[in-house]
Design a protein around this motif. Structure first.
Motif, mmCIF file in Angstrom:
data_model
loop_
_atom_site.group_PDB
_atom_site.id
_atom_site.type_symbol
_atom_site.label_atom_id
_atom_site.label_comp_id
_atom_site.label_asym_id
_atom_site.label_seq_id
_atom_site.Cartn_x
_atom_site.Cartn_y
_atom_site.Cartn_z
ATOM 1 N N ALA A 1 -11.891 16.237 -0.863
ATOM 2 C CA ALA A 1 -11.687 16.797 -2.204
ATOM 3 C C ALA A 1 -10.633 17.899 -2.174
ATOM 4 O O ALA A 1 -9.787 17.999 -3.083
ATOM 5 N N TYR A 2 -10.667 18.728 -1.128
ATOM 6 C CA TYR A 2 -9.659 19.783 -0.962
ATOM 7 C C TYR A 2 -8.267 19.174 -0.804
ATOM 8 O O TYR A 2 -7.306 19.588 -1.471
ATOM 9 N N LEU A 3 -8.147 18.182 0.054
ATOM 10 C CA LEU A 3 -6.853 17.539 0.261
ATOM 11 C C LEU A 3 -6.356 16.872 -1.017
ATOM 12 O O LEU A 3 -5.148 16.877 -1.303
ATOM 13 N N THR A 4 -7.271 16.316 -1.785
ATOM 14 C CA THR A 4 -6.884 15.712 -3.063
ATOM 15 C C THR A 4 -6.302 16.766 -4.000
ATOM 16 O O THR A 4 -5.292 16.530 -4.678
ATOM 17 N N ARG A 5 -6.931 17.940 -4.032
ATOM 18 C CA ARG A 5 -6.404 19.025 -4.870
ATOM 19 C C ARG A 5 -4.999 19.446 -4.412
ATOM 20 O O ARG A 5 -4.174 19.878 -5.233
ATOM 21 N N LEU A 6 -4.729 19.322 -3.121
ATOM 22 C CA LEU A 6 -3.410 19.685 -2.605
ATOM 23 C C LEU A 6 -2.360 18.612 -2.876
ATOM 24 O O LEU A 6 -1.174 18.844 -2.656
ATOM 25 N N GLY A 7 -2.797 17.431 -3.324
ATOM 26 C CA GLY A 7 -1.841 16.384 -3.664
ATOM 27 C C GLY A 7 -1.936 15.112 -2.856
ATOM 28 O O GLY A 7 -1.179 14.158 -3.100
ATOM 29 N N PHE A 8 -2.845 15.046 -1.885
ATOM 30 C CA PHE A 8 -3.051 13.803 -1.162
ATOM 31 C C PHE A 8 -3.691 12.768 -2.090
ATOM 32 O O PHE A 8 -4.496 13.100 -2.959
ATOM 33 N N ARG A 9 -3.359 11.490 -1.874
ATOM 34 C CA ARG A 9 -4.024 10.392 -2.563
ATOM 35 C C ARG A 9 -4.188 9.232 -1.582
ATOM 36 O O ARG A 9 -3.394 9.051 -0.653
ATOM 37 N N TRP A 10 -5.229 8.443 -1.818
ATOM 38 C CA TRP A 10 -5.503 7.263 -1.007
ATOM 39 C C TRP A 10 -5.655 6.098 -1.977
ATOM 40 O O TRP A 10 -6.723 5.882 -2.557
ATOM 41 N N VAL A 11 -4.558 5.355 -2.180
ATOM 42 C CA VAL A 11 -4.529 4.358 -3.245
ATOM 43 C C VAL A 11 -5.093 3.006 -2.795
ATOM 44 O O VAL A 11 -5.336 2.134 -3.627
ATOM 45 N N ARG A 12 -5.269 2.830 -1.496
ATOM 46 C CA ARG A 12 -5.918 1.642 -0.922
ATOM 47 C C ARG A 12 -6.206 1.970 0.540
ATOM 48 O O ARG A 12 -5.627 2.923 1.091
ATOM 49 N N ASP B 1 -0.729 2.490 4.856
ATOM 50 C CA ASP B 1 0.245 2.347 3.766
ATOM 51 C C ASP B 1 -0.324 2.723 2.410
ATOM 52 O O ASP B 1 0.392 2.714 1.410
ATOM 53 N N GLY B 2 -1.609 3.067 2.372
ATOM 54 C CA GLY B 2 -2.215 3.522 1.121
ATOM 55 C C GLY B 2 -2.359 5.019 1.025
ATOM 56 O O GLY B 2 -2.875 5.541 0.025
ATOM 57 N N PRO C 1 6.794 5.741 1.764
ATOM 58 C CA PRO C 1 6.166 4.513 2.291
ATOM 59 C C PRO C 1 5.015 3.989 1.443
ATOM 60 O O PRO C 1 4.876 2.773 1.271
ATOM 61 N N CYS C 2 4.190 4.882 0.905
ATOM 62 C CA CYS C 2 3.065 4.439 0.078
ATOM 63 C C CYS C 2 3.574 3.739 -1.180
ATOM 64 O O CYS C 2 3.065 2.683 -1.562
ATOM 65 N N HIS C 3 4.564 4.319 -1.822
ATOM 66 C CA HIS C 3 5.128 3.701 -3.027
ATOM 67 C C HIS C 3 5.779 2.363 -2.696
ATOM 68 O O HIS C 3 5.593 1.374 -3.422
ATOM 69 N N ALA C 4 6.550 2.314 -1.620
ATOM 70 C CA ALA C 4 7.225 1.069 -1.252
ATOM 71 C C ALA C 4 6.217 -0.048 -1.013
ATOM 72 O O ALA C 4 6.421 -1.191 -1.435
ATOM 73 N N ALA C 5 5.099 0.280 -0.349
ATOM 74 C CA ALA C 5 4.071 -0.733 -0.096
ATOM 75 C C ALA C 5 3.450 -1.207 -1.405
ATOM 76 O O ALA C 5 3.191 -2.408 -1.587
ATOM 77 N N SER C 6 3.207 -0.296 -2.328
ATOM 78 C CA SER C 6 2.634 -0.689 -3.621
ATOM 79 C C SER C 6 3.559 -1.648 -4.356
ATOM 80 O O SER C 6 3.113 -2.639 -4.947
ATOM 81 N N TRP C 7 4.848 -1.353 -4.332
ATOM 82 C CA TRP C 7 5.809 -2.235 -4.998
ATOM 83 C C TRP C 7 5.903 -3.586 -4.297
ATOM 84 O O TRP C 7 6.095 -4.619 -4.950
ATOM 85 N N ARG C 8 5.750 -3.598 -2.968
ATOM 86 C CA ARG C 8 5.791 -4.885 -2.263
ATOM 87 C C ARG C 8 4.617 -5.763 -2.676
ATOM 88 O O ARG C 8 4.770 -6.973 -2.884
ATOM 89 N N TYR C 9 3.436 -5.165 -2.802
ATOM 90 C CA TYR C 9 2.287 -5.935 -3.285
ATOM 91 C C TYR C 9 2.551 -6.456 -4.700
ATOM 92 O O TYR C 9 2.215 -7.598 -5.035
ATOM 93 N N LEU C 10 3.176 -5.625 -5.523
ATOM 94 C CA LEU C 10 3.461 -6.045 -6.899
ATOM 95 C C LEU C 10 4.512 -7.163 -6.914
ATOM 96 O O LEU C 10 4.466 -8.051 -7.777
ATOM 97 N N GLU C 11 5.443 -7.129 -5.963
ATOM 98 C CA GLU C 11 6.440 -8.184 -5.858
ATOM 99 C C GLU C 11 5.768 -9.534 -5.569
ATOM 100 O O GLU C 11 6.082 -10.549 -6.208
ATOM 101 N N PHE C 12 4.850 -9.552 -4.613
ATOM 102 C CA PHE C 12 4.093 -10.773 -4.341
ATOM 103 C C PHE C 12 3.261 -11.177 -5.564
ATOM 104 O O PHE C 12 3.166 -12.353 -5.915
ATOM 105 N N HIS C 13 2.652 -10.184 -6.194
ATOM 106 C CA HIS C 13 1.768 -10.473 -7.319
ATOM 107 C C HIS C 13 2.525 -11.100 -8.476
ATOM 108 O O HIS C 13 1.970 -11.935 -9.212
ATOM 109 N N ALA C 14 3.786 -10.727 -8.675
ATOM 110 C CA ALA C 14 4.576 -11.298 -9.769
ATOM 111 C C ALA C 14 4.677 -12.814 -9.614
ATOM 112 O O ALA C 14 4.493 -13.569 -10.580
ATOM 113 N N GLU C 15 4.959 -13.276 -8.412
ATOM 114 C CA GLU C 15 5.048 -14.715 -8.170
ATOM 115 C C GLU C 15 3.683 -15.378 -8.330
ATOM 116 O O GLU C 15 3.557 -16.451 -8.928
#
Length: 643
Positions: free
Chosen positions: A97-108, A112-113, A566-580
């Protein structure tokens, strides 16, 4: 140089793990080396972050409405401060929770998340004091998984505020076997998977659960066959003869005592037989004695329905009465053996109808698990929602089960009139239904409202029975689940906005709107079979418009995959596959609802082949096995043809 010190107090290994996680994250974010010590450096120019329980740090624990809930507190300034919790697990939750307040996120799950902010010293001050909204916040293993998939999920859970992990069966064989033998995907090499290997993996994963102080839930189905010498490692047709000594204990249905459909896990027993109940409860006690690390043991009956025993000892008594009788007998034995394990009992299919006569003698031992497996996810559970009419009558082996949330809640409330103890929802948002919402946006909204309303319907949390690989195209739904179970007052819009910014960067709002539109075009109630003829007739045009949505996103996707983050790039790569993926899926459905069933089946098989070919690239986000098994029936393709 400023000394940067993390000071764990107490001797609990979970607190030590929290300190190592804090050291790792702050070292990455600040570019400075943080050190874990047992004593702070003697210097006036030091930052010292102390970690420990309220008791270890001699802090006021503060009021809590429920002593069993997770409490955390953080108070830091430029020179450091305290990161604390009611228990060692809470110290870890407070750290994240402390790290989240500092700006960390774990999107998956996975490296790479993890979004790591760039932080300068002194760190921003943080002050928070929070208590979880619900006691039970967990995930249950399902689907097709590797050890790495499950390990990543366990590692990710406390970062989002979850506090439990449930390993089904004794060794989770069926779930591992599907992955390692690559059931349904002949494009991947496979080798036979053994029970010994499943046990090895399960032991290792149990260690990971306890390393983080999470509640370890185990077993569930299997108690109706394993104690009688009939293996129940999964939903397999039994091979070989049934042991003769076991046959008298099987449920008698239509004059026969045999395995239901040949599958041991689906076969109920002669619960009116004292000897049957004794064998089952003795086996549970013995297993509990040998597995003291298990916090919560699930004792479920068979996974079949409408196959209860019809013999004279059983036929005039509801299954729930015989179940509660057996639970009381189990409680007596566990108490005599000095075993404190909590027992989860199941309100599910035939057991939706509550007991007419029996009550649990010591409800504090037990946790009610409400499992509305037949419900629809087109609408959430609503506070105060329940039909005024009485429950449908119990008709042995001729039951039908409710689909609408209100009908399911009527059964829950009937149980709650006789049981006032601990409870949670065991639900299936990510078991099959997320495959019916390729944008996973509409189902995330329903999931959010379900989590908000748990308290109002008398449930103290959620353990999600689900695929582990549910992060394709995003982890929005899982993030909504974790954050809302921790704080039911968080609005969906705020969670979603924060999530998409963390996952995709400045274009997050655009991606959010895009995936919401994807969900709207696929219209999940259509894939659930809940639409009228008129809605089905309008579906092809709406589905064919998915291609235009995808084409409009291509420039952003092409730029996003080259993101420096890197986290953003990985998210976009998943979205690239998802588009197809989305175009292939939408085109097949458009043919189906347009009446071209043969063309639709051919296009569906092309979609399935695409999923198989890309499984290794998408394996952390998409469970191809479960996707095929869920979607193939929509096109009239037998499940056996894709397994």
């Amino acid at each position: 140089m400023t000394a940067l010190t993390i000071l764990p107090t107490g001797k609990d290994p979970v607190t030590a793990f929290a300190a190592e996680e804090l050291r790792r994250c702050l070292t990455q974010a600040t570019g400075r080396v943080w050190v874990v010590r047992r004593r702070a450096a003697r210097t006036g120019n030091a930052v010292v972050l102390r970690l420990g329980t309220f008791a270890d740090l001699a802090l006021d624990s503060g009021p809590s409405a429920d002593a069993a809930l997770d409490d955390i507190a953080v108070r830091t300034a430029a020179a450091g401060g305290d990161i604390a919790g009611a228990t060692p697990r809470c110290v870890l939750l407070a750290t994240y929770a402390y790290l989240t307040r500092l700006g960390f996120r774990w999107v998956r799950p996975g490296k790479d998340g993890e979004l790591v902010p760039q932080l300068a010293l002194p760190l921003a001050p943080v002050a928070l004091r929070e208590t979880a909204s619900y006691r039970h916040r967990g995930v249950c293993i399902e689907g097709a998984v590797s050890e790495e998939h499950v390990r990543a999920m366990i590692d990710w859970l406390p970062k989002l505020g979850f506090n439990a992990y449930f390993i089904q069966f004794r060794e989770a064989f069926n779930f591992f076997q599907r992955w390692y033998e690559h059931t349904g995907n002949p494009t991947l090499g496979a080798a036979p998977f053994s029970m010994d290997k499943a046990r090895e993996l399960t032991r290792a994963l149990r260690t990971e659960v306890k390393r983080r102080g999470l509640d370890l839930h185990m077993t569930g189905h299997g108690w109706t066959c394993e104690p009688f010498g009939i293996p129940g490692p999964g939903w397999f047709v039994h091979q070989g003869p049934v042991p003769a000594a076991a046959v008298p204990h099987l449920a008698e249905v239509k004059g026969k005592r045999e395995l239901w459909g040949g599958i041991a896990l689906n076969t109920n027993l002669c619960y009116g037989n004292d000897a049957t109940r004794t064998i089952v409860t003795d086996a549970i006690v013995a297993w509990s004695r040998d597995n003291p690390d298990v916090d919560t043991l699930h004792f479920w009956l068979a996974d079949g329905s409408n196959n209860q025993c019809e013999c004279p000892r059983c036929r005039d008594t509801r299954p729930a009465d015989l179940y509660v009788r057996m639970l009381n007998e189990l409680d007596e034995k566990l108490t005599a053996a000095g075993l404190p394990v909590r027992i989860v009992f199941l309100v599910y299919v035939d057991l939706l109808w509550p007991p007419e006569h029996e009550l649990l003698h010591h409800p504090e031992r037990f946790i009610l698990m409400f499992a509305p497996i037949t419900r629809s996810y087109s609408t959430p559970f609503a506070a105060g929602e329940a039909p005024a009419e009485p429950l449908p009558p119990y008709a042995r082996n001729r039951l039908s089960f409710p689909r609408q949330p209100a009908g399911n809640l009527a059964f829950l409330r009937a149980w709650q009139r006789g049981f006032h103890g601990d409870s949670f929802d065991f639900d299936y948002h990510f078991m099959w239904d997320h495959h019916r919402d390729p944008g996973q946006y509409a189902m995330a909204q329903v999931l959010h409202q379900d989590c908000v309303n748990l308290r109002a319907i008398g449930l103290n949390g959620l353990v999600s029975c689900q695929n582990q690989r549910v992060f394709f195209p995003t982890g929005l739904g899982m993030t909504v689940m974790g954050r809302t179970l921790w704080n039911r007052d968080l609005p969906f819009a705020a969670i979603a906005r924060d999530y998409f910014t963390a996952a995709f960067g400045p274009q997050g709002e655009t991606v959010q709107a895009y995936l919401q539109a994807i969900s709207e075009r696929f219209h999940p109630p259509l894939l659930r079979g809940e639409c009228s003829a008129e809605e089905k007739a309008a579906a092809p045009a709406r589905l064919r418009s998915v291609r235009g949505l995808v084409d409009g996103m291509q420039p952003l996707i092409a730029a996003g995959v080259n993101s420096a983050e890197p986290c953003h790039a990985a998210s976009w790569r998943y979205l690239e596959f998802h588009a197809e993926f989305a175009v292939l899926f939408a085109d097949a459905l458009a043919e189906l609802y347009g009446g071209a069933a043969d063309v639709a089946r051919s296009q569906a098989m092309a979609l399935f082949d695409w999923c198989r070919r890309h499984e290794l690239e998408l394996q952390t986000g998409l469970d191809v096995y479960e996707f095929l098994c869920t979607v193939a029936p929509l096109f009239g393709i037998p499940r056996r043809d894709v397994e």
